[in-house]
Motif scaffolding. Structure first.
Motif, PDB file in Angstrom:
ATOM      1  N   VAL A 102     105.628 -29.518 -58.429  1.00 53.62           N
ATOM      2  CA  VAL A 102     104.882 -30.777 -58.520  1.00 53.62           C
ATOM      3  C   VAL A 102     104.055 -31.002 -57.261  1.00 53.62           C
ATOM      4  O   VAL A 102     102.887 -31.387 -57.323  1.00 53.62           O
ATOM      5  N   GLU A 103     104.654 -30.744 -56.101  1.00 53.17           N
ATOM      6  CA  GLU A 103     103.949 -30.981 -54.840  1.00 53.17           C
ATOM      7  C   GLU A 103     102.798 -30.000 -54.642  1.00 53.17           C
ATOM      8  O   GLU A 103     101.682 -30.390 -54.288  1.00 53.17           O
ATOM      9  N   TRP A 104     103.058 -28.685 -54.866  1.00 56.04           N
ATOM     10  CA  TRP A 104     102.088 -27.668 -54.505  1.00 56.04           C
ATOM     11  C   TRP A 104     101.080 -27.361 -55.607  1.00 56.04           C
ATOM     12  O   TRP A 104      99.959 -26.933 -55.318  1.00 56.04           O
ATOM     13  N   LEU A 105     101.467 -27.539 -56.849  1.00 56.03           N
ATOM     14  CA  LEU A 105     100.536 -27.237 -57.942  1.00 56.03           C
ATOM     15  C   LEU A 105      99.946 -28.492 -58.572  1.00 56.03           C
ATOM     16  O   LEU A 105      98.737 -28.569 -58.797  1.00 56.03           O
ATOM     17  N   ILE A 106     100.783 -29.487 -58.858  1.00 55.75           N
ATOM     18  CA  ILE A 106     100.291 -30.674 -59.567  1.00 55.75           C
ATOM     19  C   ILE A 106      99.635 -31.679 -58.620  1.00 55.75           C
ATOM     20  O   ILE A 106      98.482 -32.075 -58.813  1.00 55.75           O
ATOM     21  N   ASN A 107     100.358 -32.117 -57.580  1.00 49.58           N
ATOM     22  CA  ASN A 107      99.777 -33.113 -56.682  1.00 49.58           C
ATOM     23  C   ASN A 107      98.533 -32.587 -55.979  1.00 49.58           C
ATOM     24  O   ASN A 107      97.540 -33.304 -55.799  1.00 49.58           O
ATOM     25  N   TRP A 132     102.337 -21.523 -63.078  1.00 49.53           N
ATOM     26  CA  TRP A 132     100.905 -21.532 -62.802  1.00 49.53           C
ATOM     27  C   TRP A 132     100.269 -22.779 -63.397  1.00 49.53           C
ATOM     28  O   TRP A 132     100.783 -23.381 -64.336  1.00 49.53           O
ATOM     29  N   VAL A 133      99.128 -23.138 -62.826  1.00 46.62           N
ATOM     30  CA  VAL A 133      98.270 -24.198 -63.344  1.00 46.62           C
ATOM     31  C   VAL A 133      96.835 -23.714 -63.205  1.00 46.62           C
ATOM     32  O   VAL A 133      96.451 -23.186 -62.156  1.00 46.62           O
ATOM     33  N   SER A 134      96.038 -23.865 -64.257  1.00 43.42           N
ATOM     34  CA  SER A 134      94.644 -23.436 -64.236  1.00 43.42           C
ATOM     35  C   SER A 134      93.732 -24.652 -64.365  1.00 43.42           C
ATOM     36  O   SER A 134      93.893 -25.468 -65.270  1.00 43.42           O
ATOM     37  N   VAL A 135      92.781 -24.773 -63.446  1.00 39.82           N
ATOM     38  CA  VAL A 135      91.793 -25.849 -63.461  1.00 39.82           C
ATOM     39  C   VAL A 135      90.485 -25.280 -63.991  1.00 39.82           C
ATOM     40  O   VAL A 135      89.985 -24.270 -63.480  1.00 39.82           O
ATOM     41  N   GLU A 136      89.921 -25.934 -65.015  1.00 41.40           N
ATOM     42  CA  GLU A 136      88.775 -25.355 -65.704  1.00 41.40           C
ATOM     43  C   GLU A 136      87.656 -26.366 -65.907  1.00 41.40           C
ATOM     44  O   GLU A 136      87.874 -27.574 -65.898  1.00 41.40           O
ATOM     45  N   VAL A 137      86.454 -25.826 -66.124  1.00 45.94           N
ATOM     46  CA  VAL A 137      85.329 -26.660 -66.544  1.00 45.94           C
ATOM     47  C   VAL A 137      85.502 -26.981 -68.024  1.00 45.94           C
ATOM     48  O   VAL A 137      86.148 -26.227 -68.760  1.00 45.94           O
ATOM     49  N   PRO A 138      84.945 -28.105 -68.511  1.00 44.58           N
ATOM     50  CA  PRO A 138      85.188 -28.501 -69.904  1.00 44.58           C
ATOM     51  C   PRO A 138      84.488 -27.631 -70.943  1.00 44.58           C
ATOM     52  O   PRO A 138      84.966 -27.500 -72.063  1.00 44.58           O
ATOM     53  N   GLU A 139      83.352 -27.040 -70.593  1.00 43.59           N
ATOM     54  CA  GLU A 139      82.558 -26.308 -71.572  1.00 43.59           C
ATOM     55  C   GLU A 139      82.580 -24.810 -71.300  1.00 43.59           C
ATOM     56  O   GLU A 139      82.560 -24.368 -70.142  1.00 43.59           O
ATOM     57  N   ASN A 140      82.605 -24.014 -72.379  1.00 45.21           N
ATOM     58  CA  ASN A 140      82.441 -22.578 -72.229  1.00 45.21           C
ATOM     59  C   ASN A 140      81.019 -22.266 -71.772  1.00 45.21           C
ATOM     60  O   ASN A 140      80.087 -23.027 -72.021  1.00 45.21           O
ATOM     61  N   VAL A 141      80.867 -21.123 -71.122  1.00 41.41           N
ATOM     62  CA  VAL A 141      79.552 -20.621 -70.737  1.00 41.41           C
ATOM     63  C   VAL A 141      79.246 -19.406 -71.599  1.00 41.41           C
ATOM     64  O   VAL A 141      80.097 -18.519 -71.749  1.00 41.41           O
ATOM     65  N   VAL A 142      78.060 -19.359 -72.185  1.00 40.30           N
ATOM     66  CA  VAL A 142      77.652 -18.235 -73.031  1.00 40.30           C
ATOM     67  C   VAL A 142      76.423 -17.590 -72.418  1.00 40.30           C
ATOM     68  O   VAL A 142      75.406 -18.260 -72.196  1.00 40.30           O
ATOM     69  N   THR A 157     102.708 -20.127 -58.047  1.00 38.33           N
ATOM     70  CA  THR A 157     103.705 -19.913 -57.009  1.00 38.33           C
ATOM     71  C   THR A 157     105.011 -19.499 -57.681  1.00 38.33           C
ATOM     72  O   THR A 157     105.084 -19.397 -58.908  1.00 38.33           O
ATOM     73  N   SER A 158     106.034 -19.236 -56.862  1.00 39.40           N
ATOM     74  CA  SER A 158     107.288 -18.728 -57.428  1.00 39.40           C
ATOM     75  C   SER A 158     108.474 -19.170 -56.585  1.00 39.40           C
ATOM     76  O   SER A 158     108.329 -19.537 -55.413  1.00 39.40           O
ATOM     77  N   ALA A 164     103.439 -15.369 -53.300  1.00 43.85           N
ATOM     78  CA  ALA A 164     103.102 -16.439 -52.379  1.00 43.85           C
ATOM     79  C   ALA A 164     102.368 -17.505 -53.190  1.00 43.85           C
ATOM     80  O   ALA A 164     101.852 -17.228 -54.277  1.00 43.85           O
ATOM     81  N   THR A 165     102.332 -18.728 -52.691  1.00 44.01           N
ATOM     82  CA  THR A 165     101.544 -19.750 -53.363  1.00 44.01           C
ATOM     83  C   THR A 165     100.076 -19.356 -53.233  1.00 44.01           C
ATOM     84  O   THR A 165      99.574 -19.154 -52.125  1.00 44.01           O
ATOM     85  N   THR A 166      99.405 -19.229 -54.363  1.00 38.70           N
ATOM     86  CA  THR A 166      98.058 -18.661 -54.391  1.00 38.70           C
ATOM     87  C   THR A 166      97.118 -19.532 -55.202  1.00 38.70           C
ATOM     88  O   THR A 166      97.459 -19.970 -56.301  1.00 38.70           O
ATOM     89  N   PHE A 167      95.942 -19.778 -54.653  1.00 37.73           N
ATOM     90  CA  PHE A 167      94.853 -20.405 -55.387  1.00 37.73           C
ATOM     91  C   PHE A 167      93.670 -19.447 -55.353  1.00 37.73           C
ATOM     92  O   PHE A 167      93.269 -18.989 -54.284  1.00 37.73           O
ATOM     93  N   LYS A 168      93.127 -19.138 -56.519  1.00 38.24           N
ATOM     94  CA  LYS A 168      91.994 -18.226 -56.548  1.00 38.24           C
ATOM     95  C   LYS A 168      91.130 -18.507 -57.765  1.00 38.24           C
ATOM     96  O   LYS A 168      91.577 -19.099 -58.750  1.00 38.24           O
ATOM     97  N   ARG A 169      89.908 -18.081 -57.722  1.00 41.13           N
ATOM     98  CA  ARG A 169      88.999 -18.272 -58.837  1.00 41.13           C
ATOM     99  C   ARG A 169      89.002 -17.028 -59.717  1.00 41.13           C
ATOM    100  O   ARG A 169      89.211 -15.906 -59.242  1.00 41.13           O
ATOM    101  N   ALA A 170      88.775 -17.230 -61.000  1.00 37.96           N
ATOM    102  CA  ALA A 170      88.761 -16.120 -61.954  1.00 37.96           C
ATOM    103  C   ALA A 170      87.958 -16.551 -63.173  1.00 37.96           C
ATOM    104  O   ALA A 170      87.399 -17.642 -63.219  1.00 37.96           O
ATOM    105  N   VAL A 171      87.909 -15.674 -64.162  1.00 41.96           N
ATOM    106  CA  VAL A 171      87.149 -15.915 -65.391  1.00 41.96           C
ATOM    107  C   VAL A 171      88.029 -15.567 -66.575  1.00 41.96           C
ATOM    108  O   VAL A 171      88.721 -14.545 -66.558  1.00 41.96           O
ATOM    109  N   THR A 172      88.028 -16.414 -67.607  1.00 42.90           N
ATOM    110  CA  THR A 172      88.673 -16.090 -68.868  1.00 42.90           C
ATOM    111  C   THR A 172      87.599 -15.725 -69.880  1.00 42.90           C
ATOM    112  O   THR A 172      86.700 -16.523 -70.159  1.00 42.90           O
ATOM    113  N   ASN A 173      87.678 -14.513 -70.396  1.00 42.43           N
ATOM    114  CA  ASN A 173      86.747 -14.033 -71.411  1.00 42.43           C
ATOM    115  C   ASN A 173      87.257 -14.507 -72.773  1.00 42.43           C
ATOM    116  O   ASN A 173      88.332 -14.114 -73.222  1.00 42.43           O
TER     117      ASN A 173
END
Length: 342
Positions: A102-107, A132-142, A157-158, A164-173
């Motif tokens: 809750v502290e590291w991912l949600i808050n 894990w928690v994923s933060v996303e934009v509302p619309e898909n990009v085409v 995190t684990s 390790a507690t990790t924040f990184k950017r990625a793409v979902t196809n």
């Protein structure tokens, strides 16, 4: 590896924006409780707290059986266990500092969210030892090439020492529900914080990574465009297969496994809607290998979800995509290399 069942995934993962992305591969309507784990839009922060993270990670002394009778405490060691069911998630030295979900991912995510970003997925694996928690934009990009994707910031995190507690950017196809490397040939910007008593969350760095989610759409679209412009003939495709999956000369298990991998990749390349629309291009090659690794490579049951998530966080997806492009560039030669993503 995880032994979680499909029942676990349907109860302990939350999937948002299904109107944009469809249901997850593990979705089973018959396994949904009164409150489904799929959301047409964003996942409310309070739902992640109440449905997934409504317990604490407790530190407990570690004891062993004393041959003289009774128990003896192990000095300098602690066990991390769930407050709701007593499940032991890991055993560590006293210097290990749990990072509560809750502290590291949600808050943290709540402080980072703005009007255009929402929680798109969240979940627990390995009996709750990984989250894990994923933060996303509302619309898909085409893209003009027909590639549909969602940029996101991935936090995980684990409590078992695996992450390790990790924040990184990625793409979902979207077409194949794959995680792909941000910028493809680049390593996605990330922040890692070790589980130590001196760990300190670097909010400014995480916020910077979050802002880059917006720029990621343009970067990824450019990479897709460049790869779609690189022609891959059938002869070059077979040469890539030879380089990517060498065929052992002697018959046996290794040769059989190589033949099976090649057969699956050929089916993806020629017939599968997740790959075939881009057949004959470098993007098609990348899509074939990435899709094979995510969805076709031999993994038992629900372990696939854990493996894919770990690859997304630890850099395995970036290494996979970079290795694929490197192998292909060697096959295509210098002229094609100049067209590939640097």
């Amino acid at each position: 590896m995880s032994r979680e069942s499909l029942e676990w995934l349907n109860a302990n993962t939350l999937i948002g924006f299904t109107e944009k992305r469809g249901t997850a591969w593990h979705y089973r309507a018959s396994m949904q409780a009164e409150e489904p784990n799929h959301y047409p839009g964003p996942i409310p922060v309070d739902d992640v707290k109440s449905r997934l993270f409504d317990w604490e990670a407790l530190s407990s002394p570690v004891y062993v059986e004393d041959p003289r009778g009774g128990l003896a405490q192990v000095p300098g060691r602690q066990a991390i266990l769930r407050s709701d069911n007593g499940h032991v998630m890991g055993v560590f030295s006293d210097g290990y500092e749990p990072h509560p979900y809750v502290e590291w991912l949600i808050n943290t995510v709540s402080r980072l969210l703005d009007a255009d970003l929402s929680i798109g997925s969240a979940g627990l694996l390995k009996g709750g030892a990984v989250a894990w928690v994923s933060v996303e934009v509302p619309e898909n990009v085409v893209t003009p090439e027909g590639v549909e994707f969602r940029p996101h910031l991935f936090g995980a995190t684990s409590f078992d020492g695996s992450l390790a507690t990790t924040f990184k950017r990625a793409v979902t196809n979207i077409v194949c529900d794959n995680t792909m490397a941000a910028g493809l040939a680049e390593r996605g910007q990330q922040v890692k914080i070790k589980h130590s008593r001196h760990s300190k969350f670097r909010l400014a760095e995480a916020r910077e990574a979050l802002h880059i989610v917006y720029a990621l759409a343009d970067e990824f679209s450019t990479a897709v465009r460049d790869l779609c412009r690189v022609e891959v003939t059938e002869r070059q495709w077979h040469a890539f297969m030879d380089a990517h999956i060498p065929m052992p000369s002697a018959r046996g298990r290794s040769r059989t496994m190589a033949e099976n991998k090649r057969d699956i990749l050929a089916k993806l390349w020629n017939h599968d809607l997740r790959v075939a629309p881009w057949r004959g291009t470098a993007w098609g090659v990348l899509q074939a290998v990435n899709t094979f690794t995510h969805h076709e490579q031999n993994v038992r049951g629900a372990e696939r979800a854990e493996r894919n998530m770990h690859r997304a966080v630890t850099g395995g997806i970036e290494e996979l995509d970079k290795t694929t492009l490197l192998t292909l560039s060697k096959v295509l030669g210098e002229r094609a290399q100049a067209q590939m993503v640097d």
